[in-house]
Design an enzyme around this catalytic site. Structure first.
Site, mmCIF file in Angstrom:
data_model
loop_
_atom_site.group_PDB
_atom_site.id
_atom_site.type_symbol
_atom_site.label_atom_id
_atom_site.label_comp_id
_atom_site.label_asym_id
_atom_site.label_seq_id
_atom_site.Cartn_x
_atom_site.Cartn_y
_atom_site.Cartn_z
ATOM 1 N N SER A 38 -3.910 -2.671 -0.240
ATOM 2 C CA SER A 38 -2.839 -3.512 0.268
ATOM 3 C C SER A 38 -3.372 -4.913 0.495
ATOM 4 C CB SER A 38 -2.332 -2.921 1.582
ATOM 5 O OG SER A 38 -1.513 -3.854 2.238
ATOM 6 N N CYS A 41 3.239 5.475 24.321
ATOM 7 C CA CYS A 41 4.239 4.424 24.432
ATOM 8 C C CYS A 41 4.195 3.445 23.280
ATOM 9 C CB CYS A 41 4.062 3.663 25.748
ATOM 10 S SG CYS A 41 4.796 4.554 27.112
ATOM 11 N N HIS A 74 -2.292 -7.502 2.327
ATOM 12 C CA HIS A 74 -2.289 -8.178 3.635
ATOM 13 C C HIS A 74 -3.368 -7.663 4.581
ATOM 14 C CE1 HIS A 74 -0.173 -5.289 6.421
ATOM 15 N NE2 HIS A 74 0.129 -4.735 5.269
ATOM 16 N N GLY A 91 0.815 -1.208 0.000
ATOM 17 C CA GLY A 91 0.000 0.000 0.000
ATOM 18 C C GLY A 91 0.851 1.262 0.000
#
Lengths: 420, 286
Positions: A227, A353, A229, A95
């Site tokens: 894309s 994080c 996947h 992508g």
């Protein structure tokens, strides 16, 4: 003659923490906007090309030439899923390549224009490229960039799209659906606007293809990225749709493959895989819309009922059926994910994080989600392979995790006590 | 993927020191919810002045929670003088190591401890009170950055960000962090990059490309705004031939435009030797 060294034994990778015996015998995979499982049918479809059908589709001999037939068959299947003509599709490696190719082609074919319009919530494949193009540097053309804002629900203002387009605008690139919130943008309206103003329109549809019906024959879209996947094909394959009649300048120069629009020998196994995945996606579209949507709603309802001070991020009316993004106030996303991981539950977070920087995700910030909630945002993205048992398991284990982390946290005591 | 030791996971999943102490002798909070992590440390002293009881509350990721729990284990039973010597390295070592990008969690533990002791002793908390805020995104002072840079021999801004979070937001303080790094390592601060005059050893091709770009992105928009335009005709080394178009072609002050904006701009951005000539008339007659 010295003996050749013994072939090094490669140790098998350590089992995933969630797969260790006694903790969890099964993974509950709710991170399908990140990537998806390769469908067994897809695996089977690519296998002949990893075995006997290894020819080069560009070869003159029959052995190679017959492989070309399968490439074209796959192209037709993908085209059918998109409502496009097979000649309008270019196979790429992912992508991100499709996005780069589309935007760079739009700029190369309108050299007199130096303005790019996109949004603040684009995927890094578009956002980082556009920001690079807008950064002055010697030896490179310099573009003006407008990143459209979104409102608190993650929606765009169509009037704003119209206002920012000018005579210098070379391309408008707006994602079809957002990967973090699932919010779906009004692509038809934006495309119509661009057409009226004579500006090329590209959409990153990576999150939409396979999840919502698409008919490009009736959509004012000049270029579209997808894309493999994300729809149960393997990683390493993507498609760029270029509407017939749209001028195109190749991103990767090389041989005459893909009608001179993308050099490089076709990855035949992956192309075949994507063809099969497209066929399956079309077959499963109704399931995606109804059953997956119902599971998502069940999950959302269960979690909101189980955990106080939680809220859904993004507009719930205009949203992919498989995605929900929920903020749990006063706790941090990575901590939630690591605890979920102990139960084999896979999700993702827009927290600082986990965003790769020290700030919450750019999507949460663009929507103005308060920091108290942005740090604790969790995205669940489902697929047709999820079951009701899995969803119920998450509804069972997540609320106690949130309670536990809130006991540890110094924040929110008063608000949570008042909510009781 | 998480790169945490078993010890970190253990202290994250089963922290033993979470809680509140009523009327604590020591009580300090560092960090805040906006920054993504915060730690409140509470402790009670016994008659001998040792830390008899200590608890924490933490908002943050797994390593922040584990670092807090480790900190409490480390300070229990110690006098304040003994506790004051505990560094973030002691916390990280206790946990069997922390990922580089998570070292700031251990620094937060050390900060909380030092602040708690300073508050108890009614002395200034140097890391916060006496420093100047460098990173506004995460409220990090120059004192803290300098201390951590010296203790860990940090060399890059990225390392400073891993240890203190400073510079991890908007990036506006990178120059100041660079200066602190230079000071700590006894170097002269790096000179600000000069306004990038193009290198003299430019090939002709590079120069032509650059001239085209500057005309397209810097000069044409200016002229076009006034209904004029310019066309690049030829480049011979530093001799640039252009033709004015639109209003500029008939403009009586086009000589001023030529030298004042076009030539000045190209000299500034491409090559100081450039001379620009208007060949529009010759071109149109031929």
């Amino acid at each position: 003659m010295p003996r050749p060294p013994a072939v090094a034994r490669v140790a098998p990778p350590a089992p995933l923490p969630c797969m260790k015996e006694g903790i969890m015998d099964k993974v509950i995979y709710l991170d399908n906007n990140a990537t998806t499982a390769v469908a067994p049918e897809v695996r089977d479809a690519m296998e002949p090309f990893l075995r006997e059908l290894y020819g080069n589709p560009s070869s003159i001999h029959t052995f190679g030439g017959r492989v070309a037939h399968y490439v074209e068959e796959a192209r037709e299947r993908v085209a059918h899923l998109l409502g496009a003509d097979p000649s309008e599709l270019i196979f790429t490696s992912c992508g991100t390549e499709s996005d780069n190719a589309a935007i760079r082609s739009a700029l190369a074919t309108s050299p007199e224009r130096h303005h790019i319009v996109t949004t603040r919530v684009e995927h890094p494949a578009v956002r980082n490229l556009c920001q690079l193009l807008a950064t002055p540097a010697p030896g490179r053309a310099h573009y003006r960039l407008t990143e459209l804002p979104v409102d608190a629900k993650g929606m765009l203002d169509l009037g704003e799209v119209d206002r920012v387009i000018d005579d210098d605008t070379a391309v408008v690139s707006v994602m079809w659906a957002n990967n973090e919130t699932g919010v779906v943008f009004p692509i038809e309206e934006i495309g119509a606007l661009c057409r009226k103003r004579g500006v090329l329109f590209h959409t990153d549809a990576v999150q939409v293809v396979g999840k919502m019906p698409i008919n490009l024959a009736r959509m004012p879209v000049d270029m579209l990225s997808l894309s493999g996947h994300k729809l149960h094909a393997p990683k390493g394959i993507g498609v760029l749709y270029v509407r017939r009649g749209t001028r195109f300048s190749p991103f990767i120069m090389g041989g005459h493959q893909e009608h001179n629009r993308r050099g490089g020998t076709e990855s035949v196994p992956l192309v075949a895989a994507l063809g099969k995945a497209a066929e399956l996606a079309e077959k499963n579209m109704a399931v995606e819309q109804t059953r997956v949507g119902a599971l998502r709603d069940r999950l959302e309802k269960g979690l909101l009922a189980g955990a106080p001070s939680a809220m859904v991020n993004g507009d719930r009316e205009h949203r992919l059926p498989n995605t929900t993004n929920i903020s749990f106030e006063f706790v941090e996303g990575e901590a939630i994910l690591l605890m979920l991981d102990q139960f084999g539950i896979c999700a993702s977070s827009g927290s600082a994080c986990t965003s790769g920087s020290l700030e919450p995700s750019h999507v949460m910030r663009a929507m103005g989600v308060p920091f108290t909630a942005a740090h604790g945002s969790i995205r669940f993205s489902l697929s047709v392979y999820n079951t009701e048992e899995e969803i119920d398991r998450v509804i069972e284990v997540l609320p106690p995790i949130i309670r536990r982390l809130r006991e540890i946290s110094p924040f929110g005591r008063e608000k949570l006590a008042a909510a009781k | 993927m998480w790169d945490y030791t078993e010890k970190v996971k253990e202290h994250f999943l089963h922290p033993k020191n979470v809680g509140e102490i009523p009327n604590p002798d020591l009580d300090a909070t560092v960090g805040n919810i906006t920054c993504g992590d915060a730690l409140r440390l509470m402790a009670k002293l016994d008659k001998a002045g040792r830390i008899a009881e200590a608890k924490f509350q933490t908002f943050g990721c797994a390593s922040a929670i584990a670092s807090s729990d480790a900190l409490i284990d480390l300070i229990k039973g110690k006098t304040l003088d003994e506790a004051a010597t505990i560094t973030n390295d002691d916390i990280a070592r206790f946990l069997g190591g922390l990922p580089e990008a998570k070292m700031h969690c251990s620094v937060m533990g050390m900060e909380a401890l030092q602040k708690a002791i300073a508050t108890y002793r009614k002395t200034p908390f140097t890391l916060e009170d006496e420093g100047k805020i460098v990173c506004r995104c995460f409220g990090v002072t120059d004192k803290l950055i300098e201390k951590v840079v010296r203790e860990h021999n940090l060399r890059t801004i990225e390392e400073v960000t891993h240890y203190t979070k400073a510079g991890g937001g908007c990036g506006g303080c990178h120059r100041e962090i660079e200066a602190i790094l230079a000071r700590a390592h006894g170097r002269a601060p790096a000179q600000a990059a000069p306004a990038a005059p193009a290198p003299r050893a430019m090939t002709n091709l590079q120069r032509i490309n650059r001239i085209q770009e500057v005309i397209a992105s810097e000069i044409r928009p200016l002229l076009q705004a006034d209904g004029g335009d310019i066309e690049l005709v030829d480049v011979d080394a530093t001799h640039v031939q252009v033709a004015f178009r639109g209003h500029c072609a008939y403009c009586r002050v086009s000589d001023v435009t030529l030298k004042g904006s076009v030539e000045a701009k190209l000299r500034e951005l491409v090559d100081p030797e450039i001379v620009v000539e208007d060949v529009g008339d010759k071109l149109d007659k031929s």
